[in-house]
Design an enzyme around this catalytic site. Structure first.
Site, mmCIF file in Angstrom:
data_model
loop_
_atom_site.group_PDB
_atom_site.id
_atom_site.type_symbol
_atom_site.label_atom_id
_atom_site.label_comp_id
_atom_site.label_asym_id
_atom_site.label_seq_id
_atom_site.Cartn_x
_atom_site.Cartn_y
_atom_site.Cartn_z
ATOM 1 C CB SER A 292 4.954 10.475 -24.333
ATOM 2 O OG SER A 292 3.867 10.658 -25.205
ATOM 3 N NE ARG B 56 15.435 14.495 -31.542
ATOM 4 C CZ ARG B 56 14.135 14.331 -31.327
ATOM 5 N NH1 ARG B 56 13.581 13.156 -31.551
ATOM 6 N NH2 ARG B 56 13.390 15.331 -30.901
ATOM 7 N NE ARG C 53 12.353 5.231 -28.882
ATOM 8 C CZ ARG C 53 11.427 5.923 -28.218
ATOM 9 N NH1 ARG C 53 11.292 7.224 -28.443
ATOM 10 N NH2 ARG C 53 10.659 5.342 -27.333
ATOM 11 N NE ARG D 62 14.420 13.274 -24.241
ATOM 12 C CZ ARG D 62 13.675 13.653 -25.265
ATOM 13 N NH1 ARG D 62 12.541 14.326 -25.044
ATOM 14 N NH2 ARG D 62 14.033 13.365 -26.505
ATOM 15 C CD GLU E 236 8.175 13.453 -25.404
ATOM 16 O OE1 GLU E 236 8.001 12.244 -25.202
ATOM 17 O OE2 GLU E 236 8.368 13.949 -26.530
#
Length: 425
Positions: A352, A277, A262, A391, A349
């Site tokens: 999801s 991130r 990403r 994560r 988070e």
């Protein structure tokens, strides 16, 4: 993609759904484009019908030797040919404009989704576990990893730039162990089929799951026309594109461990420290394809599968129902799992899980036919992190750290770590 027939039948309801996304009304413009497209198609069809009738008359005039009538009819057919070409081009123009307009609009939230502009309106559904009380000041995962000399941002930046990391030794093995544990859990106990999909996909695959055209800048594009996958949701969901499947094939459940890429466009200044991130990270993804009436139940099941990963890792977490303004573009309902990070003294988070309804299936033309029925229906698609491996690793590091900077390995991971109980320098 939205069903144009539902918008025609319920324009006010469609605009009310978009209002939950804090978007202005769109139905009038959509219906204008749809009307123009249909008017052009009608002119095209009428001209085609008239031309076919005249073609028969031309044959009759030729048989009779009526040259004047023959020439008149041929002249009229030529005129209609121009009408056909012009009306076809006009229909195509409005069809493209309509599809582009619809492709840029997000999915409509379900009725039980809380309405709100951002994460402040999210609702906590449940929680599990209690944050650990430390008798020393806990470090964050960056300090822990660098203290172990197994996490290196500096050398990664030298070869790749910011938002990359190099893991070595025990941390590299811990990342691999987490992925293997998650895959084994989902395939042996949760009924998922493991897949190893491509990491490069074409435009139509990205369009099918909603990354294109709206979010092109968020992904990496190669110079020969491919996209690096932002998540294996893209190739896994596209397994069902442009196909009519049997009713007995569903539910279909797939899981995959892949790198994800990403660009993080627009995220400057956010989570610049550490592994939160990154441009490249690893994730175990879950994708479920169901009949429409089963998708809500499947969302609850999928979310519980992701929760089980965290429970077995003994990581405190909470489940949040996302607000209409915080949901992803293609979702109509989303649960986020947030794991406790001692260094930040907050939940972040880690997974999801979303029900996209028929939104993606319409873009991919993914359908099924019920037993005994002729007309196919669009499938419902769901996706969820099961979970983000990086994560999960940093959560294990922070929650299982010791005063000397070592990491106690969770029991479920020890078989994947060669029986190692404590990860030290």
């Amino acid at each position: 993609m939205h069903d144009i027939r539902l918008i025609r039948d319920n324009p006010a309801e469609f605009d009310a759904g978009l209002a939950k996304r804090f978007l202005p009304p769109q139905a009038d413009e959509i219906l204008r484009l749809d009307r123009k497209r249909r008017e052009a198609l009608t002119r095209q069809q009428e001209a085609e019908t008239e031309r076919n009738a005249l073609s028969k008359q031309i044959g009759q005039a030729k048989a009779k030797g009526d040259e004047d009538e023959f020439n008149r009819l041929r002249s009229e057919v030529e005129r209609l040919k121009g009408v056909l070409e012009a009306s076809g081009a006009e229909a195509g123009k409005f069809d493209e404009a309509l599809n582009m307009h619809l492709a840029g609009l997000p999915n409509i939230p379900l009725d039980d989704v809380p309405v709100g502009e951002d994460e402040e309106a999210n609702e906590e559904v449940r929680g599990w576990g209690e944050p650990r009380e430390f008798d020393f000041e806990p470090k964050d995962h960056v300090d822990l990893g660098e203290g172990l000399k197994q996490l290196d941002f500096e050398r990664a930046a030298a070869m790749s730039g910011s938002r990359f990391a190099v893991l070595t030794g025990g941390l590299a093995r811990l990342e691999r162990a987490l992925a293997q544990f998650m895959l084994d859990l989902h395939t042996t106990e949760h009924g998922f089929t493991e897949a190893s999909p491509p990491y490069l996909v074409r435009d139509e695959a990205m369009y099918g799951t909603g990354q294109l055209p709206k979010f092109a800048e968020d992904s990496f594009h190669t110079d020969n026309g491919y996209w690096l996958i932002p998540t294996s949701e893209v190739p896994l969901t596209n397994l069902f594109r442009e196909t009519i499947h049997a009713e007995a094939d569903f539910p279909a459940r797939f899981t995959a461990f892949t790198p994800c890429f990403r660009s993080e466009a627009g995220s400057a200044g956010r989570d610049t420290r550490g592994l939160i991130r990154m441009h490249q990270f690893h994730k175990v993804e879950m994708v479920c394809i169901t009949k429409p009436e089963d998708s809500e139940e499947e969302l609850e099941r999928m979310t519980n599968c992701a929760e089980e990963v965290l429970r077995r890792l003994e990581l405190p977490y909470r489940v949040m129902l996302l607000s209409s303004g915080d949901m992803g573009f293609g979702a109509r309902k989303t649960y986020d799992l947030e794991v406790w990070l001692p260094s930040q003294k907050t939940y972040r988070e880690i997974s999801s899980c979303s029900n996209c309804g028929d939104f993606q299936a319409r873009r991919m033309n993914a359908r099924f036919r019920r037993d005994g029925e002729k007309k196919p229906e669009f499938l419902h698609t769901l996706n969820g992190s099961g979970v983000a491996v990086g994560r999960a690793m940093l959560a294990v590091m922070e929650n299982r750290q010791n005063a000397d900077g070592s990491i106690t390995i969770p029991d479920v991971l020890r078989p994947y770590m060669g029986g190692l109980e404590v990860l030290g320098a």
